[in-house]
Design a protein around this motif. Structure first.
Motif, PDB file in Angstrom:
ATOM      1  N   GLY A  91       0.791  -1.223   0.000  1.00  0.00           N
ATOM      2  CA  GLY A  91       0.000   0.000   0.000  1.00  0.00           C
ATOM      3  C   GLY A  91       0.821   1.270   0.000  1.00  0.00           C
ATOM      4  O   GLY A  91       0.258   2.369   0.030  1.00  0.00           O
ATOM      5  N   ALA A  92       2.147   1.147  -0.040  1.00  0.00           N
ATOM      6  CA  ALA A  92       2.998   2.341  -0.072  1.00  0.00           C
ATOM      7  C   ALA A  92       2.773   3.138  -1.348  1.00  0.00           C
ATOM      8  O   ALA A  92       2.904   4.373  -1.359  1.00  0.00           O
ATOM      9  CB  ALA A  92       4.467   1.955   0.065  1.00  0.00           C
ATOM     10  N   VAL A  93       2.456   2.442  -2.442  1.00  0.00           N
ATOM     11  CA  VAL A  93       2.090   3.090  -3.702  1.00  0.00           C
ATOM     12  C   VAL A  93       0.856   2.382  -4.247  1.00  0.00           C
ATOM     13  O   VAL A  93       0.567   1.233  -3.881  1.00  0.00           O
ATOM     14  CB  VAL A  93       3.229   3.054  -4.744  1.00  0.00           C
ATOM     15  N   VAL A  94       0.146   3.062  -5.132  1.00  0.00           N
ATOM     16  CA  VAL A  94      -1.039   2.470  -5.746  1.00  0.00           C
ATOM     17  C   VAL A  94      -0.934   2.598  -7.256  1.00  0.00           C
ATOM     18  O   VAL A  94      -0.320   3.530  -7.789  1.00  0.00           O
ATOM     19  CB  VAL A  94      -2.340   3.144  -5.246  1.00  0.00           C
ATOM     20  N   GLU A  95      -1.537   1.631  -7.958  1.00  0.00           N
ATOM     21  CA  GLU A  95      -1.567   1.696  -9.414  1.00  0.00           C
ATOM     22  C   GLU A  95      -2.626   2.690  -9.855  1.00  0.00           C
ATOM     23  O   GLU A  95      -3.692   2.799  -9.247  1.00  0.00           O
ATOM     24  CB  GLU A  95      -1.879   0.328 -10.008  1.00  0.00           C
ATOM     25  N   ILE A  96      -2.325   3.393 -10.935  1.00  0.00           N
ATOM     26  CA  ILE A  96      -3.293   4.326 -11.510  1.00  0.00           C
ATOM     27  C   ILE A  96      -3.541   3.954 -12.966  1.00  0.00           C
ATOM     28  O   ILE A  96      -2.719   3.276 -13.599  1.00  0.00           O
ATOM     29  CB  ILE A  96      -2.801   5.785 -11.384  1.00  0.00           C
TER      30      ILE A  96
END
Length: 303
Positions: free
Chosen positions: A252-257
Protein backbone atom coordinates in the motif's frame (compact mmCIF):
# COMPACT_ATOMS: atom_id res chain seq x y z
CA UNK A 1 51.21 -11.39 -47.86
CA UNK A 2 52.04 -10.77 -44.21
CA UNK A 3 49.87 -12.79 -41.85
CA UNK A 4 48.19 -10.98 -38.95
CA UNK A 5 49.78 -11.30 -35.53
CA UNK A 6 46.90 -13.28 -34.04
CA UNK A 7 48.71 -13.87 -30.74
CA UNK A 8 49.18 -10.14 -30.24
CA UNK A 9 45.52 -9.45 -31.06
CA UNK A 10 44.44 -12.09 -28.53
CA UNK A 11 46.74 -10.60 -25.88
CA UNK A 12 45.35 -7.15 -26.66
CA UNK A 13 41.83 -8.49 -26.05
CA UNK A 14 42.96 -9.94 -22.72
CA UNK A 15 44.49 -6.63 -21.62
CA UNK A 16 41.25 -4.81 -22.46
CA UNK A 17 39.19 -7.37 -20.54
CA UNK A 18 41.40 -7.32 -17.43
CA UNK A 19 42.23 -3.60 -17.71
CA UNK A 20 45.88 -4.10 -16.95
CA UNK A 21 48.97 -5.79 -18.33
CA UNK A 22 49.57 -7.69 -15.10
CA UNK A 23 45.95 -8.86 -14.86
CA UNK A 24 46.03 -10.13 -18.43
CA UNK A 25 49.38 -11.82 -17.84
CA UNK A 26 48.05 -13.68 -14.79
CA UNK A 27 44.87 -14.71 -16.60
CA UNK A 28 46.57 -16.14 -19.69
CA UNK A 29 49.67 -17.53 -18.02
CA UNK A 30 52.30 -15.28 -19.59
CA UNK A 31 54.81 -12.90 -18.08
CA UNK A 32 53.98 -9.21 -17.90
CA UNK A 33 57.01 -8.54 -20.11
CA UNK A 34 55.66 -10.89 -22.80
CA UNK A 35 52.28 -9.14 -22.70
CA UNK A 36 53.91 -5.71 -22.93
CA UNK A 37 56.08 -6.77 -25.87
CA UNK A 38 53.06 -8.16 -27.72
CA UNK A 39 51.19 -4.86 -27.36
CA UNK A 40 54.24 -2.88 -28.46
CA UNK A 41 54.65 -5.22 -31.45
CA UNK A 42 51.00 -4.81 -32.42
CA UNK A 43 51.14 -1.01 -32.10
CA UNK A 44 54.21 -0.94 -34.32
CA UNK A 45 52.50 -3.15 -36.88
CA UNK A 46 49.33 -1.02 -37.13
CA UNK A 47 51.12 2.33 -36.66
CA UNK A 48 48.86 3.52 -33.83
CA UNK A 49 48.91 3.58 -30.04
CA UNK A 50 46.31 1.34 -28.42
CA UNK A 51 46.56 2.56 -24.82
CA UNK A 52 47.20 5.70 -22.83
CA UNK A 53 49.63 4.49 -20.14
CA UNK A 54 50.28 6.16 -16.79
CA UNK A 55 51.63 4.78 -13.53
CA UNK A 56 48.07 4.49 -12.18
CA UNK A 57 45.80 4.01 -15.15
CA UNK A 58 45.52 2.19 -18.45
CA UNK A 59 42.92 3.49 -20.91
CA UNK A 60 42.16 2.76 -24.54
CA UNK A 61 43.00 5.45 -27.07
CA UNK A 62 40.34 6.57 -29.55
CA UNK A 63 42.03 4.34 -32.13
CA UNK A 64 42.13 1.46 -29.67
CA UNK A 65 38.41 1.49 -28.80
CA UNK A 66 37.05 0.12 -32.11
CA UNK A 67 40.04 -2.22 -32.46
CA UNK A 68 39.22 -3.71 -29.04
CA UNK A 69 35.95 -5.00 -30.48
CA UNK A 70 37.78 -6.68 -33.37
CA UNK A 71 40.28 -8.20 -30.95
CA UNK A 72 37.52 -9.56 -28.71
CA UNK A 73 35.89 -11.22 -31.73
CA UNK A 74 39.22 -12.72 -32.83
CA UNK A 75 39.78 -14.20 -29.36
CA UNK A 76 36.19 -15.44 -29.01
CA UNK A 77 36.19 -17.11 -32.42
CA UNK A 78 39.56 -18.77 -31.78
CA UNK A 79 38.31 -20.13 -28.45
CA UNK A 80 35.13 -21.38 -30.10
CA UNK A 81 37.09 -23.03 -32.90
CA UNK A 82 39.38 -24.83 -30.45
CA UNK A 83 36.44 -25.97 -28.35
CA UNK A 84 34.60 -27.23 -31.43
CA UNK A 85 37.67 -29.25 -32.33
CA UNK A 86 37.59 -31.10 -29.02
CA UNK A 87 35.56 -34.17 -28.35
CA UNK A 88 31.93 -33.15 -28.91
CA UNK A 89 30.85 -35.31 -25.99
CA UNK A 90 32.97 -33.46 -23.47
CA UNK A 91 31.18 -31.28 -20.94
CA UNK A 92 31.40 -27.46 -21.29
CA UNK A 93 34.23 -25.93 -19.27
CA UNK A 94 35.66 -22.49 -18.59
CA UNK A 95 34.50 -19.04 -17.53
CA UNK A 96 31.46 -17.14 -18.83
CA UNK A 97 31.14 -13.41 -18.17
CA UNK A 98 27.49 -12.43 -17.73
CA UNK A 99 26.08 -8.89 -17.36
CA UNK A 100 22.58 -8.20 -16.01
CA UNK A 101 20.59 -5.21 -14.71
CA UNK A 102 21.13 -4.73 -10.98
CA UNK A 103 17.71 -5.49 -9.48
CA UNK A 104 16.71 -8.09 -12.04
CA UNK A 105 20.12 -9.72 -11.82
CA UNK A 106 20.03 -10.02 -8.04
CA UNK A 107 16.40 -11.12 -7.77
CA UNK A 108 15.81 -13.18 -10.89
CA UNK A 109 19.13 -14.25 -12.41
CA UNK A 110 21.39 -15.01 -9.44
CA UNK A 111 18.98 -17.58 -7.94
CA UNK A 112 18.99 -19.50 -11.23
CA UNK A 113 22.76 -19.77 -11.45
CA UNK A 114 23.03 -22.29 -8.62
CA UNK A 115 20.95 -24.72 -10.69
CA UNK A 116 23.02 -24.07 -13.81
CA UNK A 117 26.35 -24.51 -12.03
CA UNK A 118 25.19 -27.74 -10.39
CA UNK A 119 24.40 -29.11 -13.85
CA UNK A 120 27.67 -27.82 -15.38
CA UNK A 121 30.41 -28.26 -12.75
CA UNK A 122 33.17 -27.37 -15.22
CA UNK A 123 31.77 -23.89 -15.90
CA UNK A 124 32.55 -20.74 -13.92
CA UNK A 125 30.24 -17.70 -14.03
CA UNK A 126 31.50 -14.14 -13.59
CA UNK A 127 28.25 -12.22 -12.94
CA UNK A 128 28.22 -8.42 -13.14
CA UNK A 129 25.03 -6.72 -11.93
CA UNK A 130 24.80 -3.09 -12.97
CA UNK A 131 22.20 -0.73 -14.38
CA UNK A 132 24.85 0.88 -16.60
CA UNK A 133 24.66 -0.18 -20.24
CA UNK A 134 27.92 -2.05 -20.63
CA UNK A 135 29.75 -2.37 -23.93
CA UNK A 136 29.76 -6.16 -23.96
CA UNK A 137 32.37 -6.47 -26.70
CA UNK A 138 34.86 -3.92 -25.42
CA UNK A 139 34.43 -5.08 -21.81
CA UNK A 140 34.72 -8.75 -22.65
CA UNK A 141 31.25 -10.04 -21.74
CA UNK A 142 30.00 -13.24 -23.33
CA UNK A 143 26.31 -12.67 -22.58
CA UNK A 144 24.23 -9.72 -21.36
CA UNK A 145 20.62 -9.40 -20.28
CA UNK A 146 19.04 -6.04 -21.00
CA UNK A 147 15.63 -4.55 -20.23
CA UNK A 148 14.09 -1.90 -22.49
CA UNK A 149 14.37 -0.83 -26.11
CA UNK A 150 17.56 -1.74 -27.91
CA UNK A 151 19.46 0.74 -30.07
CA UNK A 152 20.62 -0.45 -33.46
CA UNK A 153 23.90 -2.30 -33.09
CA UNK A 154 25.93 -5.18 -34.44
CA UNK A 155 25.14 -7.29 -31.36
CA UNK A 156 23.08 -10.44 -31.68
CA UNK A 157 19.85 -9.97 -29.74
CA UNK A 158 16.92 -12.19 -28.84
CA UNK A 159 13.77 -11.00 -27.07
CA UNK A 160 13.04 -13.46 -24.27
CA UNK A 161 9.80 -12.08 -22.85
CA UNK A 162 7.78 -9.02 -21.96
CA UNK A 163 8.09 -7.57 -18.48
CA UNK A 164 4.95 -6.01 -17.01
CA UNK A 165 5.34 -2.41 -15.88
CA UNK A 166 3.08 -0.55 -13.48
CA UNK A 167 2.13 3.12 -13.44
CA UNK A 168 2.17 4.02 -9.76
CA UNK A 169 2.10 6.91 -7.32
CA UNK A 170 2.05 7.34 -3.56
CA UNK A 171 -1.29 8.21 -1.91
CA UNK A 172 0.29 11.49 -0.76
CA UNK A 173 1.06 12.50 -4.35
CA UNK A 174 -2.47 11.71 -5.53
CA UNK A 175 -3.98 13.61 -2.59
CA UNK A 176 -1.93 16.68 -3.50
CA UNK A 177 -2.18 16.55 -7.31
CA UNK A 178 -5.30 14.52 -8.04
CA UNK A 179 -5.70 11.07 -9.54
CA UNK A 180 -5.64 11.08 -13.38
CA UNK A 181 -8.65 9.35 -14.93
CA UNK A 182 -7.46 9.44 -18.56
CA UNK A 183 -3.99 8.83 -20.02
CA UNK A 184 -4.06 12.24 -21.71
CA UNK A 185 -4.16 13.86 -18.27
CA UNK A 186 -0.72 12.47 -17.46
CA UNK A 187 0.96 15.29 -19.38
CA UNK A 188 0.08 17.63 -16.48
CA UNK A 189 1.79 15.47 -13.86
CA UNK A 190 5.33 15.11 -12.52
CA UNK A 191 7.25 11.92 -13.24
CA UNK A 192 10.17 10.02 -11.77
CA UNK A 193 11.97 8.59 -14.78
CA UNK A 194 13.49 5.11 -15.01
CA UNK A 195 16.00 5.58 -17.81
CA UNK A 196 15.61 2.01 -19.13
CA UNK A 197 12.06 2.93 -20.21
CA UNK A 198 12.29 6.66 -20.91
CA UNK A 199 11.26 8.26 -24.18
CA UNK A 200 7.74 8.41 -25.56
CA UNK A 201 5.25 6.37 -23.51
CA UNK A 202 2.26 4.92 -25.33
CA UNK A 203 -0.89 3.74 -23.58
CA UNK A 204 -3.75 1.82 -25.13
CA UNK A 205 -7.27 1.62 -23.71
CA UNK A 206 -9.47 -1.45 -23.87
CA UNK A 207 -11.73 0.42 -26.31
CA UNK A 208 -8.85 0.71 -28.80
CA UNK A 209 -7.96 4.36 -28.24
CA UNK A 210 -4.35 5.24 -27.55
CA UNK A 211 -2.39 8.13 -26.07
CA UNK A 212 1.31 9.01 -26.18
CA UNK A 213 3.07 11.23 -23.63
CA UNK A 214 6.63 12.29 -22.96
CA UNK A 215 7.17 12.18 -19.17
CA UNK A 216 9.07 14.96 -17.40
CA UNK A 217 9.87 15.44 -13.77
CA UNK A 218 12.34 16.15 -11.00
CA UNK A 219 14.31 12.89 -10.94
CA UNK A 220 15.66 10.41 -13.48
CA UNK A 221 17.81 7.41 -12.58
CA UNK A 222 19.23 4.35 -14.33
CA UNK A 223 18.11 2.28 -11.32
CA UNK A 224 14.46 1.76 -10.54
CA UNK A 225 15.39 1.06 -6.92
CA UNK A 226 16.87 4.56 -6.69
CA UNK A 227 13.49 6.08 -7.55
CA UNK A 228 11.60 4.35 -4.73
CA UNK A 229 12.34 6.84 -1.90
CA UNK A 230 11.13 9.80 -4.00
CA UNK A 231 8.16 7.78 -5.26
CA UNK A 232 7.04 6.73 -1.77
CA UNK A 233 7.58 10.30 -0.51
CA UNK A 234 5.02 11.51 -3.05
CA UNK A 235 7.28 13.46 -5.40
CA UNK A 236 5.86 12.06 -8.64
CA UNK A 237 4.42 9.23 -10.72
CA UNK A 238 6.68 6.39 -11.88
CA UNK A 239 6.44 3.53 -14.33
CA UNK A 240 8.41 0.60 -12.97
CA UNK A 241 8.74 -3.15 -13.56
CA UNK A 242 6.85 -5.45 -11.23
CA UNK A 243 10.02 -6.99 -9.81
CA UNK A 244 10.93 -3.56 -8.41
CA UNK A 245 7.60 -2.04 -7.39
CA UNK A 246 5.44 -5.13 -6.77
CA UNK A 247 6.12 -5.39 -2.99
CA UNK A 248 5.32 -1.69 -2.53
CA UNK A 249 1.99 -2.08 -4.32
CA UNK A 250 1.19 -5.01 -2.06
CA UNK A 251 2.06 -3.01 1.07
CA UNK A 252 0.00 0.00 0.00
CA UNK A 253 3.00 2.34 -0.07
CA UNK A 254 2.09 3.09 -3.70
CA UNK A 255 -1.04 2.47 -5.75
CA UNK A 256 -1.57 1.70 -9.41
CA UNK A 257 -3.29 4.33 -11.51
CA UNK A 258 -5.09 4.11 -14.86
CA UNK A 259 -5.52 0.31 -14.73
CA UNK A 260 -7.65 0.43 -17.91
CA UNK A 261 -4.75 1.90 -19.89
CA UNK A 262 -2.05 -0.62 -20.85
CA UNK A 263 1.45 0.75 -21.53
CA UNK A 264 3.55 -0.75 -24.30
CA UNK A 265 5.36 -3.84 -23.01
CA UNK A 266 9.02 -3.63 -22.06
CA UNK A 267 11.21 -6.41 -23.40
CA UNK A 268 13.84 -8.53 -21.71
CA UNK A 269 16.58 -9.30 -24.24
CA UNK A 270 19.60 -11.56 -24.27
CA UNK A 271 22.59 -10.07 -26.10
CA UNK A 272 25.80 -11.65 -27.36
CA UNK A 273 28.73 -10.36 -29.42
CA UNK A 274 28.20 -10.39 -33.20
CA UNK A 275 30.11 -13.59 -33.96
CA UNK A 276 27.96 -16.68 -34.54
CA UNK A 277 30.75 -18.86 -33.14
CA UNK A 278 30.40 -19.35 -29.39
CA UNK A 279 32.06 -21.81 -26.96
CA UNK A 280 29.87 -24.62 -25.66
CA UNK A 281 29.86 -23.09 -22.16
CA UNK A 282 28.31 -19.89 -23.53
CA UNK A 283 25.75 -21.78 -25.61
CA UNK A 284 24.79 -23.80 -22.54
CA UNK A 285 24.20 -20.68 -20.44
CA UNK A 286 22.21 -18.96 -23.21
CA UNK A 287 19.97 -22.01 -23.60
CA UNK A 288 19.47 -22.23 -19.81
CA UNK A 289 18.59 -18.55 -19.36
CA UNK A 290 16.30 -18.59 -22.39
CA UNK A 291 14.38 -21.54 -20.99
CA UNK A 292 14.06 -20.17 -17.45
CA UNK A 293 13.22 -16.55 -18.26
CA UNK A 294 10.52 -17.12 -20.86
CA UNK A 295 7.39 -17.79 -18.82
CA UNK A 296 7.01 -14.79 -19.45
CA UNK A 297 9.14 -13.59 -16.57
CA UNK A 298 6.68 -15.07 -14.09
CA UNK A 299 9.08 -14.43 -11.21
CA UNK A 300 9.25 -10.77 -12.16
CA UNK A 301 5.47 -10.45 -12.25
CA UNK A 302 5.01 -12.25 -8.94
CA UNK A 303 7.63 -10.26 -7.04
Amino acid sequence: MRLPDLEAWAIFAAVVEHRSFSGAADAIGLSKATVSKAITRLEAHIGQSLFHRTSRRLALTEAGKPLAQHAARILAEAEAAEEAARDAASAPTGRVRLAAPMSFGVRNVAPLLATFLAAHPGVEIDLHCSDARVDIVAEGFDVALRIGDLPDSSLRARRLCDIATHLVAAPAYLAAHGTPTHAAALSAHRFLGYSNILGLWRFQHADGSDVAIRPQGPLTANSGEALLPALIAGLGIARLPGFIVGPHISSGAVVEILPDWAPDPVGLHILTPPSALRPARVEALIAFLSAHLRDPCAEARAA
